[in-house]
Enzyme design. Structure first.
Site, PDB file in Angstrom:
ATOM      1  N   GLY A 183     -36.463   9.970  -5.393  1.00 38.47           N
ATOM      2  CA  GLY A 183     -35.759  10.886  -6.280  1.00 38.47           C
ATOM      3  C   GLY A 183     -34.286  10.806  -5.903  1.00 38.47           C
ATOM      4  N   ASP A 229     -31.154   8.661 -12.594  1.00 36.73           N
ATOM      5  CA  ASP A 229     -30.751   8.016 -11.337  1.00 36.73           C
ATOM      6  C   ASP A 229     -29.297   7.575 -11.363  1.00 36.73           C
ATOM      7  OD1 ASP A 229     -33.836   7.707 -11.380  1.00 36.73           O
ATOM      8  OD2 ASP A 229     -33.190   7.396  -9.308  1.00 36.73           O
TER       9      ASP A 229
HETATM   10  O1  MRU Z   1     -38.395   5.528  -7.854  1.00 35.22           O
HETATM   11  P1  MRU Z   1     -38.179   7.008  -7.759  1.00 35.22           P
HETATM   12  O2  MRU Z   1     -39.437   7.783  -7.629  1.00 35.22           O
HETATM   13  O3  MRU Z   1     -37.142   7.358  -6.704  1.00 35.22           O
HETATM   14  O4  MRU Z   1     -37.523   7.395  -9.175  1.00 35.22           O
HETATM   15  C1  MRU Z   1     -37.145   8.725  -9.373  1.00 35.22           C
HETATM   16  C2  MRU Z   1     -36.684   9.016 -10.753  1.00 35.22           C
HETATM   17  O5  MRU Z   1     -36.548   8.145 -11.572  1.00 35.22           O
HETATM   18  C3  MRU Z   1     -36.307  10.431 -11.039  1.00 35.22           C
HETATM   19  O6  MRU Z   1     -36.569  10.732 -12.382  1.00 35.22           O
HETATM   20  C4  MRU Z   1     -34.812  10.603 -10.773  1.00 35.22           C
HETATM   21  O7  MRU Z   1     -34.466  10.163  -9.505  1.00 35.22           O
HETATM   22  C5  MRU Z   1     -34.375  12.005 -10.937  1.00 35.22           C
HETATM   23  S1  MRU Z   1     -34.854  12.995  -9.550  1.00 35.22           S
HETATM   24  C6  MRU Z   1     -34.289  14.548  -9.727  1.00 35.22           C
END
Ligand code: MRU
Length: 371
Positions: free
Chosen positions: A60, A261
């Protein structure tokens, strides 16, 4: 309505001994083990933090940044005595190394930049420090760095609550929301981004129903979002990603809300793979598609989504995730972890500074108060 106690503490700095924080370490809730096991990892080295980010024990965008900031503080843990200059160099290298863990979430680089700024300011402060404090440069350095890391952690908590307040204004009692991946307390310091909107609406007494995309291939929706929503007693239903069109066509979905992200200067938004699909579907079904993200997720140095680096992950995440092979040996696999949703498909971006609507460069700069 009484607020439920926050059940999720995904990142914690643990003070090991007295006095002071030297020797302290980073504790992370291992998200790869949820929902079956609630296991905390005790990390004492920079390389352990790098590994934890890489294998998604902490994940996240905001949470990655917070963990990396604490990771830099761990560079001060040293078995043999070192000079201030040597320790400073170790910390700089730690920041550089942690920046190689994952490429897409800009919060990682944002947090490490802040740590680097602190590092840049320290030689001057050190030169004005009294001889007594200089007895232990590692302890002194860690205390200074921790101030920035804990500020990043606490600011994220406040930003998430503010996002929730702005976002909850968009929801009515009885609304049905569809979300993707995990954007709650696990992905941030407390309330989350897209999920903060739901949690805050619930705090305000609005009853919601949330459809959760399971989020292939690593199931952040099924494993993590379902876990968080059930803990907070929010009515929810898990669906496979490929059911979203059918759900939009046959059930009333009032809003799609996702996290981000990295958001480019024109509003193009990188988020977990599958987000773009949802935006296209929402557009077709005339369901408003919102992104919820703190200002730390914006990358105004890039004009549009074409320049956002997209992480590609191991084929095994698709062919044998969770320990069971589901595709024949030797098949070619493409595994991008993120996609980019064009700004034109986004109804609004909910930030801690307010709602950006319409999603244009000008409106982004105005809400983020870019001068
Ligand atoms: O690969 P991840 O699980 O780190 O991806 C996370 C996401 O895409 C979330 O939607 C994003 O980081 C927003 S978290 C508040």
């Amino acid at each position: 309505m009484a607020k439920p106690a926050n059940p999720v503490h995904s990142i914690r700095w643990v003070v090991e001994g007295e006095p002071g924080p030297f020797g302290s370490h980073l504790q992370l809730l291992d998200q790869t083990r949820l929902p079956q096991d609630t296991i905390y990892l005790d990390l004492t080295t920079v390389s352990e933090v790098w590994q934890a980010i890489k294998r998604l024990s902490v994940r996240g965008a905001p949470a990655i940044g917070i963990a990396a900031a604490y990771g830099v503080c761990l560079a001060c843990r040293t078995a043999k005595p070192k000079s201030f200059a040597e320790l400073l160099e170790d910390c700089r290298q730690a920041a550089q190394y942690l920046a190689t863990s994952r490429p897409t979430a800009v919060n990682l680089f944002w947090a490490l930049n802040r740590m680097n700024h602190t590092l840049d300011s320290l030689p001057q402060v050190w030169s004005q420090t009294s001889f007594g404090e200089q007895a232990d440069p590692a302890r002194w350095l860690q205390i200074q760095l921790l101030q920035t890391a804990t500020a990043i952690h606490e600011e994220d908590r406040l930003m998430c609550h503010a996002i929730g307040r702005f976002g909850a204004e968009l929801l009515q009692d009885g609304d049905q929301v569809l979300t993707h991946c995990n954007t709650g307390g696990l992905a941030t310091s407390e309330y989350g981004t897209a999920l903060s909107v739901c949690f805050t609406a619930q705090d305000q007494g609005k009853k919601l129903h949330v459809y959760i995309d399971e989020t292939r291939p690593l199931l952040q929706g099924a494993r993590l979002t379902a876990w968080e929503l059930l803990q907070r007693k929010i009515d929810c239903t898990l669906i496979c990603d490929n059911m979203a069109a059918h759900v939009m066509a046959t059930k009333e979905v009032n809003a799609v809300i996702v996290g981000a992200d990295r958001i480019a200067a024109n509003g193009d938004t990188a988020n977990k793979i599958g987000t773009y699909n949802l935006a296209v579907l929402a557009n077709f079904h005339r369901v408003p598609f919102y992104v919820a993200a703190p200002s730390s997720t914006f990358d105004l140095s890039i004009a549009n989504g074409d320049s956002i680096p997209i992480e590609e992950r191991h084929a095994e995440e698709i062919t044998e995730s969770f320990g069971r092979r589901t595709a024949p040996e030797g098949v070619r696999v493409y595994n991008p972890a993120f996609d980019v949703t064009p700004a034109t498909l986004i109804e609004g971006i909910i930030t801690e500074l307010g709602l950006i609507r319409p999603v244009t460069r000008q409106q982004i700069e105005s809400v983020l108060q870019v001068i």
